[in-house]
Write a protein that holds these residues in place. Structure first.
Motif, short mmCIF file in Angstrom:
data_model
loop_
_atom_site.label_atom_id
_atom_site.label_comp_id
_atom_site.label_asym_id
_atom_site.label_seq_id
_atom_site.Cartn_x
_atom_site.Cartn_y
_atom_site.Cartn_z
N ILE A 1 9.59 65.89 76.21
CA ILE A 1 9.55 67.05 77.12
C ILE A 1 10.62 68.07 76.76
CG2 ILE A 1 9.96 67.79 79.52
CD1 ILE A 1 7.20 66.61 79.07
N GLN A 2 11.82 67.61 76.48
CA GLN A 2 12.93 68.53 76.24
C GLN A 2 13.08 68.80 74.75
OE1 GLN A 2 15.82 66.13 78.45
NE2 GLN A 2 15.87 67.76 79.98
N LEU A 3 12.54 69.93 74.33
CA LEU A 3 12.60 70.35 72.93
C LEU A 3 13.25 71.73 72.86
CD1 LEU A 3 9.02 69.16 72.02
CD2 LEU A 3 11.12 68.26 71.03
N PRO A 4 13.77 72.11 71.69
CA PRO A 4 14.54 73.36 71.60
C PRO A 4 13.72 74.64 71.76
CG PRO A 4 14.34 72.33 69.43
CD PRO A 4 13.78 71.36 70.43
N ASP A 5 12.47 74.66 71.33
CA ASP A 5 11.74 75.92 71.31
C ASP A 5 10.73 76.07 72.45
OD1 ASP A 5 10.23 73.91 70.18
OD2 ASP A 5 9.43 75.13 68.56
N MET A 6 10.18 74.98 72.93
CA MET A 6 9.27 75.00 74.07
C MET A 6 9.26 73.60 74.65
SD MET A 6 5.45 75.09 72.34
CE MET A 6 5.78 76.45 71.26
N ASP A 7 8.96 73.49 75.93
CA ASP A 7 8.99 72.14 76.50
C ASP A 7 7.67 71.42 76.25
OD1 ASP A 7 7.14 72.70 78.62
OD2 ASP A 7 8.76 73.29 79.96
N GLY A 8 7.70 70.12 76.47
CA GLY A 8 6.53 69.28 76.21
C GLY A 8 5.32 69.64 77.05
N TYR A 9 5.55 70.15 78.26
CA TYR A 9 4.43 70.57 79.10
C TYR A 9 3.68 71.74 78.45
CZ TYR A 9 7.21 68.01 82.57
OH TYR A 9 7.94 67.06 83.23
N GLU A 10 4.46 72.68 77.92
CA GLU A 10 3.87 73.83 77.24
C GLU A 10 3.12 73.37 75.98
OE1 GLU A 10 5.23 78.19 75.46
OE2 GLU A 10 6.75 76.88 76.37
N ILE A 11 3.70 72.41 75.27
CA ILE A 11 3.04 71.88 74.07
C ILE A 11 1.70 71.23 74.45
CG2 ILE A 11 3.17 70.13 72.25
CD1 ILE A 11 6.25 70.68 72.26
N CYS A 12 1.71 70.40 75.50
CA CYS A 12 0.46 69.75 75.95
C CYS A 12 -0.59 70.80 76.30
CB CYS A 12 0.73 68.86 77.15
SG CYS A 12 1.63 67.34 76.78
N SER A 13 -0.20 71.81 77.06
CA SER A 13 -1.13 72.88 77.44
C SER A 13 -1.68 73.60 76.23
CB SER A 13 -0.45 73.88 78.37
OG SER A 13 -0.09 73.28 79.58
N ASN A 14 -0.80 73.94 75.29
CA ASN A 14 -1.22 74.64 74.07
C ASN A 14 -2.15 73.78 73.23
OD1 ASN A 14 0.02 77.16 74.39
ND2 ASN A 14 1.96 76.40 73.59
N LEU A 15 -1.83 72.50 73.11
CA LEU A 15 -2.70 71.60 72.33
C LEU A 15 -4.11 71.60 72.90
CD1 LEU A 15 -0.32 68.54 71.84
CD2 LEU A 15 -1.27 69.96 70.00
N ARG A 16 -4.23 71.45 74.20
CA ARG A 16 -5.54 71.39 74.84
C ARG A 16 -6.27 72.74 74.81
NH1 ARG A 16 -6.69 66.18 74.40
NH2 ARG A 16 -5.20 64.87 75.50
N ALA A 17 -5.52 73.83 74.95
CA ALA A 17 -6.13 75.16 74.96
C ALA A 17 -6.57 75.61 73.57
CB ALA A 17 -5.15 76.17 75.55
N ASN A 18 -5.95 75.06 72.54
CA ASN A 18 -6.21 75.51 71.17
C ASN A 18 -7.19 74.62 70.42
OD1 ASN A 18 -4.54 77.73 71.50
ND2 ASN A 18 -2.73 76.62 70.81
N GLY A 19 -8.07 73.95 71.12
CA GLY A 19 -9.14 73.23 70.45
C GLY A 19 -8.80 71.83 69.96
N LEU A 20 -7.79 71.21 70.54
CA LEU A 20 -7.49 69.82 70.18
C LEU A 20 -8.72 68.98 70.49
CD1 LEU A 20 -5.07 67.91 69.35
CD2 LEU A 20 -4.85 67.46 71.79
N PRO A 21 -9.17 68.15 69.55
CA PRO A 21 -10.34 67.31 69.85
C PRO A 21 -10.14 66.52 71.14
CG PRO A 21 -9.77 67.14 67.53
CD PRO A 21 -8.67 67.93 68.20
N GLU A 22 -11.18 66.45 71.94
CA GLU A 22 -11.10 65.81 73.25
C GLU A 22 -10.66 64.36 73.18
OE1 GLU A 22 -14.26 65.02 76.75
OE2 GLU A 22 -14.24 67.06 75.92
N ASN A 23 -10.99 63.67 72.07
CA ASN A 23 -10.63 62.25 71.95
C ASN A 23 -9.20 62.04 71.46
OD1 ASN A 23 -11.19 63.18 69.36
ND2 ASN A 23 -12.13 61.27 68.70
#
Length: 122
Positions: free
Chosen positions: A54-76
């Motif tokens: 969760i605690q990363l220098p450039d963006m938090d893990g919540y933002e990463i999770c959201s970006n992964l899902r919004a940017n076409g990460l395979p559903e599986n």
């Protein structure tokens, strides 16, 4: 063959421990030490499992999770938050952001792989 796992973790000791446990258990590991690199590697390499701090220098893990899902990460693709950021409501916040599971640090080296596999196989 076991799945490929992307670890997004900025702490060198935590990265070493996670990588060691996973490679010792037969997993292939890809490492990213910040969110931007993690998002790029997820897009390029298509890992089956992504472990996110969760605690990363450039963006938090919540933002990463959201970006992964919004940017076409395979559903599986399974995203698991692995963090010491364990306050009330954090697990729910991680799931809302797109994570499939949540493991608190400090991890137990004897049980971590089983915890992860329970989330991955659920």
């Amino acid at each position: 063959m076991k799945p490929t796992i992307l670890i997004i973790e900025d702490n060198v000791q935590n990265m070493y421990m996670l990588s060691y446990l996973l490679t010792s258990s037969g997993y292939s590991v890809i490492k990213a030490y910040n969110g931007i690199d993690g998002l790029n590697l997820a897009d390029e390499k298509h890992p089956e499992i992504i472990l996110v701090d969760i605690q990363l220098p450039d963006m938090d893990g919540y933002e990463i999770c959201s970006n992964l899902r919004a940017n076409g990460l395979p559903e599986n693709t399974v995203v698991i938050v692995v963090t010491s950021h364990a306050m009330g409501g954090d697990r729910e916040k991680a799931i809302e952001a797109g994570a499939n599971g949540y493991i608190e640090k400090p991890i137990n080296p004897d049980t971590f792989i089983k915890q992860m596999e329970c989330i991955f196989k659920a």
